[in-house]
Design an enzyme around this catalytic site. Sequence first.
Site, PDB file in Angstrom:
ATOM      1  N   GLU A 428      88.284  31.133  91.365  1.00  0.00           N
ATOM      2  CA  GLU A 428      88.608  29.746  90.958  1.00  0.00           C
ATOM      3  C   GLU A 428      87.798  29.334  89.728  1.00  0.00           C
ATOM      4  OE1 GLU A 428      91.092  28.888  92.214  1.00  0.00           O
ATOM      5  OE2 GLU A 428      91.125  29.727  94.232  1.00  0.00           O
TER       6      GLU A 428
HETATM    7  C1  LIG Z   1      88.465  38.171  96.041  1.00  0.00           C
HETATM    8  C2  LIG Z   1      89.134  37.534  94.864  1.00  0.00           C
HETATM    9  C3  LIG Z   1      90.229  36.713  95.078  1.00  0.00           C
HETATM   10  C4  LIG Z   1      90.893  36.159  93.989  1.00  0.00           C
HETATM   11  N1  LIG Z   1      92.006  35.388  94.214  1.00  0.00           N
HETATM   12  C5  LIG Z   1      92.756  34.993  93.162  1.00  0.00           C
HETATM   13  C6  LIG Z   1      94.030  34.370  93.353  1.00  0.00           C
HETATM   14  O1  LIG Z   1      94.442  34.106  94.488  1.00  0.00           O
HETATM   15  N2  LIG Z   1      94.767  34.082  92.258  1.00  0.00           N
HETATM   16  C7  LIG Z   1      94.356  34.364  90.998  1.00  0.00           C
HETATM   17  O2  LIG Z   1      95.076  34.088  90.060  1.00  0.00           O
HETATM   18  N3  LIG Z   1      93.139  34.921  90.775  1.00  0.00           N
HETATM   19  C8  LIG Z   1      92.342  35.241  91.828  1.00  0.00           C
HETATM   20  N4  LIG Z   1      91.127  35.856  91.609  1.00  0.00           N
HETATM   21  C9  LIG Z   1      90.686  36.081  90.238  1.00  0.00           C
HETATM   22  C10 LIG Z   1      89.512  35.185  89.838  1.00  0.00           C
HETATM   23  O3  LIG Z   1      89.920  33.852  89.723  1.00  0.00           O
HETATM   24  C11 LIG Z   1      88.946  35.769  88.546  1.00  0.00           C
HETATM   25  O4  LIG Z   1      88.283  36.972  88.909  1.00  0.00           O
HETATM   26  C12 LIG Z   1      87.996  34.824  87.857  1.00  0.00           C
HETATM   27  O5  LIG Z   1      88.692  33.711  87.369  1.00  0.00           O
HETATM   28  C13 LIG Z   1      87.254  35.490  86.685  1.00  0.00           C
HETATM   29  O6  LIG Z   1      88.108  36.255  85.884  1.00  0.00           O
HETATM   30  P1  LIG Z   1      87.714  37.770  85.527  1.00  0.00           P
HETATM   31  O7  LIG Z   1      87.453  38.458  86.818  1.00  0.00           O
HETATM   32  O8  LIG Z   1      88.744  38.358  84.661  1.00  0.00           O
HETATM   33  O9  LIG Z   1      86.357  37.664  84.755  1.00  0.00           O
HETATM   34  P2  LIG Z   1      86.169  37.369  83.185  1.00  0.00           P
HETATM   35  O10 LIG Z   1      87.056  36.277  82.762  1.00  0.00           O
HETATM   36  O11 LIG Z   1      86.220  38.646  82.451  1.00  0.00           O
HETATM   37  O12 LIG Z   1      84.673  36.814  83.189  1.00  0.00           O
HETATM   38  C14 LIG Z   1      83.535  37.661  83.359  1.00  0.00           C
HETATM   39  C15 LIG Z   1      82.273  36.826  83.198  1.00  0.00           C
HETATM   40  O13 LIG Z   1      82.260  36.244  81.902  1.00  0.00           O
HETATM   41  C16 LIG Z   1      82.086  34.846  81.969  1.00  0.00           C
HETATM   42  N5  LIG Z   1      82.894  34.204  80.918  1.00  0.00           N
HETATM   43  C17 LIG Z   1      84.208  34.352  80.686  1.00  0.00           C
HETATM   44  N6  LIG Z   1      84.586  33.606  79.640  1.00  0.00           N
HETATM   45  C18 LIG Z   1      83.497  32.951  79.209  1.00  0.00           C
HETATM   46  C19 LIG Z   1      83.229  32.018  78.162  1.00  0.00           C
HETATM   47  N7  LIG Z   1      84.194  31.589  77.359  1.00  0.00           N
HETATM   48  N8  LIG Z   1      81.984  31.554  78.038  1.00  0.00           N
HETATM   49  C20 LIG Z   1      80.995  31.959  78.852  1.00  0.00           C
HETATM   50  N9  LIG Z   1      81.180  32.849  79.852  1.00  0.00           N
HETATM   51  C21 LIG Z   1      82.410  33.334  80.033  1.00  0.00           C
HETATM   52  C22 LIG Z   1      82.544  34.437  83.369  1.00  0.00           C
HETATM   53  O14 LIG Z   1      81.876  33.275  83.811  1.00  0.00           O
HETATM   54  C23 LIG Z   1      82.181  35.671  84.192  1.00  0.00           C
HETATM   55  O15 LIG Z   1      80.856  35.556  84.643  1.00  0.00           O
HETATM   56  C24 LIG Z   1      90.423  36.390  92.686  1.00  0.00           C
HETATM   57  C25 LIG Z   1      89.291  37.187  92.486  1.00  0.00           C
HETATM   58  C26 LIG Z   1      88.655  37.750  93.549  1.00  0.00           C
HETATM   59  C27 LIG Z   1      87.461  38.618  93.298  1.00  0.00           C
END
Ligand SMILES: Cc1cc2nc3c(=O)[nH]c(=O)nc-3n(C[C@H](O)[C@H](O)[C@H](O)COP(=O)(O)OP(=O)(O)OC[C@H]3O[C@@H](n4cnc5c(N)ncnc54)[C@H](O)[C@@H]3O)c2cc1C
Length: 579
Positions: A428
Amino acid sequence: MPTYTPPARDTRFVLTELLGLADHPHVPVDADLIDTIVAEAGRFAAEVIAPLNRVADEQGCTRHSDGSVTTPSGFREAYRAYVESGWGTLALSEAHGGQGLPHVLATAVEEYLDSACHAFNMYAGLTHGAVAALIAKGSEELTARYLPKLVSGEWLGTMALTEAQAGTDLGLIRTRAEPHPDGSYRLTGEKIFCSGGEHDLTDNIVHLVLARLPDAPDGSRGISLFVVPKVLPDGSRNAVTCGAIEHKMGVHGSATCAMNFDGAAGWLVGQANGGLAAMFIMMNAARLSCGNQGLAQAELAYQNAVAYVSERKQGRAAGSTAPADPLIVHPDIRRMLMDARAFTEGMRALVLWTALQIDLSHRAESELERAAAEALVGLLTPVIKGFGTDKGFETAVAMQQCFGGHGYIAEYGMEQIVRDARVAMIYEGANGVQALDLAARKLARDEGQVAERFLALVEGACDTADGAVRFVAVPLREAVHEAREAARWLIDNAKRDPDALGAGSYAFMELLGRLALGWMWLRMAEIAARKDDPFHAAKLATARYYAERWLPPCATLTRQIEAGAEAMMALRPEQFVRS
Ligand SMILES: Cc1cc2nc3c(=O)[nH]c(=O)nc-3n(C[C@H](O)[C@H](O)[C@H](O)COP(=O)(O)OP(=O)(O)OC[C@H]3O[C@@H](n4cnc5c(N)ncnc54)[C@H](O)[C@@H]3O)c2cc1C
């Protein structure tokens, strides 16, 4: 094996004594009804849902070769019981088939279900976001087709946003939606990490999917939201399948699915290219629920740590002649338990107070009051999500620490709590992104107006506080002063250096979190100071602990913010690589 006792006495304290729900001018709830809901939801969570928690962790979900997914043993029966007893429909409006009770009550129930089995409650939890988006943005035809069964729980919903290359930055999504002559669309693409994307709890699953129309502008201004059901209105199977489920650190009972959309039929929700606004409706509901998950895991961990340190004998209390005393006599164990009490009770008050503001944003008498409540919810949503899940996880780890090595092995279940609690800091919107939302959207964009309204509210409470609770009011006022200084610094410096905002945002989120809980503790201490019984005496002692231990770091956080971005950004990216 962890055990769970719903903290009913504390919930009733917050609902009736702190929030005055029984005779609230805009959100009145009969006192007997509050007692009944708290008692019955507690019984349901402890007796029906909590026994699933360990099984869910050990079994996880299974994907079969045809793409179907089986949830852990007992989930189907428990879900049926959940639907039949109406726990999912408490706060939905009667016009949509719900029970029309205040959101604040449903939020209290949600905490119990999250403590009992976080993974189980995720299935219904995400559906609430899908329902909110459909109510706000869905056409009459779409809401008539999907809402009644989503509300009743006959069908469950998902939020399919994330793609491999598009996590935080949803402007990068590639899933395409081609218009179809009958007015629907055909969606093609791959979504990952879709919670509850496939399962055996309901016959149909209603996916809310972000995709791009052919002529959409680049970035987040070009995303649209679609309803894509697993089973089509004519009863045939839609072209959406689960390609895999993730093997993950925790919440094993929740199926985290990679979903393939192969020309799947979908229907537009709201305006073309207006998906971001619709998505935020789902996300904001889910973010507050995440904060509740942080609280719920911390509460579960606390209860089990208390039981353990009351029994386990190691070392002696000062002056004791016993061969060994229970761990609970030692100050360092008390430190961890008092931190856990200070966090869980303060957080419960903040989560429920904010849920009441959501009710007031619909039910307060004047437009002005409704707008003020909505603005406060907007400000506090990233704080509740980010600070609440960070501290929820820290609490789970501290409670595991009380067990020593016994917390690290699987037998006592503490390591499961730590693993399960971790995800709420990530999904989220990861917590760093919550902090950015707070600093950029909620603080800098309106030049700090809503934040100042909040700080004035807390300051006002310090000014009028009873002399008996000066021990909270005085350090809280200092924390308000620090927060005001930090907010001013961020707003002023963001204009000069955008990195200054990003560099201070996380500390600012923590600062507001500590302050918001401090405000709750001030109000709780005032009530407790007027009573004379062990429950209220313990509240007062915990308020004192909070004031002494959780408020002083606010000054340090402000100094961190004022340090700016220079040292943080001094290295070039290649200098981070060790040689
Ligand atoms: C168990 C689980 C359930 C999930 N359920 C759902 C679901 O039901 N539906 C759905 O759509 N998604 C779901 N997700 C996805 C989840 O919402 C994403 O993993 C999350 O939003 C982060 O995206 P990412 O993993 O690609 O990380 P990234 O976007 O690659 O981020 C990696 C890190 O970089 C940081 N970061 C990114 N951009 C910036 C910025 N501009 N400035 C500073 N820091 C930044 C983030 O804070 C994070 O710490 C789920 C994930 C998990 C693990």
